[in-house]
Design an enzyme around this catalytic site. Structure first.
Site, short mmCIF file in Angstrom:
data_model
loop_
_atom_site.label_atom_id
_atom_site.label_comp_id
_atom_site.label_asym_id
_atom_site.label_seq_id
_atom_site.Cartn_x
_atom_site.Cartn_y
_atom_site.Cartn_z
N TRP A 49 0.83 -1.21 0.00
CA TRP A 49 0.00 0.00 0.00
C TRP A 49 0.86 1.25 0.00
O TRP A 49 0.57 2.22 -0.71
CB TRP A 49 -0.96 0.00 1.18
CG TRP A 49 -1.91 -1.16 1.13
CD1 TRP A 49 -2.01 -2.19 2.02
CD2 TRP A 49 -2.88 -1.44 0.11
NE1 TRP A 49 -2.97 -3.08 1.61
CE2 TRP A 49 -3.53 -2.65 0.47
CE3 TRP A 49 -3.28 -0.79 -1.06
CZ2 TRP A 49 -4.54 -3.22 -0.32
CZ3 TRP A 49 -4.29 -1.35 -1.84
CH2 TRP A 49 -4.90 -2.55 -1.47
N ASP A 55 -1.51 6.66 6.61
CA ASP A 55 -2.54 5.71 6.18
C ASP A 55 -2.75 4.73 7.33
O ASP A 55 -1.88 3.92 7.63
CB ASP A 55 -2.05 4.99 4.91
CG ASP A 55 -3.01 3.89 4.43
OD1 ASP A 55 -4.04 3.66 5.11
OD2 ASP A 55 -2.73 3.27 3.39
N LYS A 115 -11.80 -1.99 7.04
CA LYS A 115 -10.88 -2.79 7.85
C LYS A 115 -11.24 -2.74 9.35
O LYS A 115 -11.02 -3.70 10.04
CB LYS A 115 -9.44 -2.32 7.67
CG LYS A 115 -8.99 -2.22 6.22
CD LYS A 115 -8.40 -3.50 5.67
CE LYS A 115 -8.28 -3.50 4.16
NZ LYS A 115 -7.41 -2.45 3.63
C1 LIG Z 1 -6.80 -2.01 2.25
C2 LIG Z 1 -5.80 -0.94 2.35
C3 LIG Z 1 -5.73 0.12 1.41
C4 LIG Z 1 -6.61 0.18 0.20
O1 LIG Z 1 -7.89 0.50 0.54
P1 LIG Z 1 -9.05 0.67 -0.55
O2 LIG Z 1 -10.14 1.23 0.28
O3 LIG Z 1 -9.30 -0.68 -1.11
O4 LIG Z 1 -8.57 1.63 -1.57
C5 LIG Z 1 -4.78 1.10 1.61
N1 LIG Z 1 -3.95 1.07 2.66
C6 LIG Z 1 -3.98 0.08 3.57
C7 LIG Z 1 -3.03 0.10 4.72
C8 LIG Z 1 -4.90 -0.95 3.45
O5 LIG Z 1 -4.94 -1.94 4.36
#
Ligand SMILES: *Cc1c(COP(=O)(O)O)cnc(C)c1O
Length: 354
Positions: A100, A167, A191
């Site tokens: 990511w 993030d 998540k």
């Molecule tokens: C799942 C995830 C993403 C991507 O998320 P989307 O909503 O599918 O774009 C980005 N960063 C991390 C750390 C993730 O676990």
């Protein structure tokens, strides 16, 4: 049969949240209408949005500190580009801790110079880089607090003299942090908060308005802030479910209460991985994630047997990501200690069978 959902995302949500959410789809607030058929400008929905935004700031301890919470669309992946669009004038720093982070770097490069201040790519991201030197002329430094795929988590964040962007898709609301050390936090809902379809963005307002480029309205944080996160039709259902999950967390005692449970879950699983010769952890011990535990079988021939026992025990979503292989147990907030216990029992049964 009771299921134990270790899926990495979309993932397990509290049962009571699911029940309330399903009821609201049939009829919301006694209106004789569904949540998903009323106007997003109606008093009933505006209350949901306001409440969700306020709860996010409250749980993070960021009320009255110059932050705004937004519920946007396009997933965390859209934030990869929005962050750079809104904040990158000349040069930004990124710590590359996984798939990511790598994707966020790719997007940022479209907008300016990107310095990879630290990286753990050399060992397929099984650790968190440390001891790196952050240049002092960056527009911002970008981190990924928890690496969902590789199962690593930043335990100690760098102190920097520039905006810190993080993030937190896979560990937001899971542990106590001083969230005011960050200037922008983003997290896809699926998540630890709700269904896919919305992304929480928490921004310290004073970092905005510093780039010279024109920003399209939908990608401009300032536009979303000025419209109270209702510039266009928001994803009403994901926002509502996120609000319910945040209420659930607040009633439980907030982040410190869930952190205690999350620590117990992680300790239970990691001590089994350490003591059981059938399994081996993937991430370096000091960097391993309390949310996503990655591990492999020491003897691949046992795979069929282990998968069968897991299935019989009602365990779902344990397969590792293709870039790591093996297994990944995601232990998000709504996964119970009991579910981790079921997995650990299956793992010790594997050892007994030899
Ligand atoms: C799942 C995830 C993403 C991507 O998320 P989307 O909503 O599918 O774009 C980005 N960063 C991390 C750390 C993730 O676990």
């Amino acid at each position: 049969m009771q299921k134990h959902n270790f899926s990495a995302g979309p993932c397990v949500l509290p049962k009571e949240v699911m029940k309330k959410a399903s009821e609201a789809v049939i009829e919301f607030n006694g209106l004789g209408l569904s949540l998903i058929e009323i106007s997003h400008r109606s008093k009933d929905f505006v209350e949901v949005m306001d409440n969700a935004r306020a709860l996010a700031l409250e749980l993070l301890g960021l009320e009255g500190k110059g932050y705004q919470a937004l519920f946007l669309q396009g997933g965390a992946s859209t934030e990869f580009l929005m962050v750079a669009y809104n904040l990158l004038e000349k040069k930004a720093g990124y710590i590359n801790t996984g798939t990511w982070a790598d994707k966020s770097i790719k997007e940022a490069k479209l907008f300016g110079e990107v310095v990879e201040v630290g990286s753990s790519k050399d060992e397929n991201y099984n650790y968190i880089p440390k001891g790196y030197v952050v240049p002092n002329d960056l527009d911002y430094l970008h981190l990924t607090s928890n690496n969902t795929i590789f199962g690593t988590q930043i335990k100690k964040f760098p102190t920097v003299n520039m905006p810190l962007v993080c993030d937190m898709s896979s560990d937001i609301f899971s542990r106590v942090l001083d969230f005011s050390q960050f200037d922008l936090i983003y997290a896809g809902a699926q998540k630890n908060m709700g269904p896919a379809g919305t992304t929480l963005v928490v921004i310290k307002e004073d970092i905005l308005g510093k780039v010279s480029r024109q920003i399209p309205s939908m990608l401009d944080y300032k536009v979303h802030i000025s419209k109270d996160s209702m510039f266009n039709t928001p994803p009403v259902f994901p926002v509502y479910v996120s609000m319910l999950t945040l209420e659930w967390l607040k009633n439980l005692g907030g982040i410190s209460a869930i952190e205690e449970i999350n620590n117990k879950k992680a300790q239970l699983l990691y001590s089994e991985i350490e003591l059981n010769p059938v399994f081996e952890g993937y991430a370096k011990k000091e960097d391993r994630s309390n949310m996503n535990a990655t591990f492999t079988l020491t003897d691949e021939r046992l795979k069929e047997e282990f998968d069968k026992l897991c299935k019989e025990a009602g365990i779902n979503g344990l397969n590792g990501h293709r870039s790591v292989g093996g297994y990944r147990a995601s232990m998000y907030n709504a996964l119970s200690l009991e579910s981790v216990g079921v997995l650990v029992d299956v793992m010790s049964e594997m050892e007994r069978k030899g």
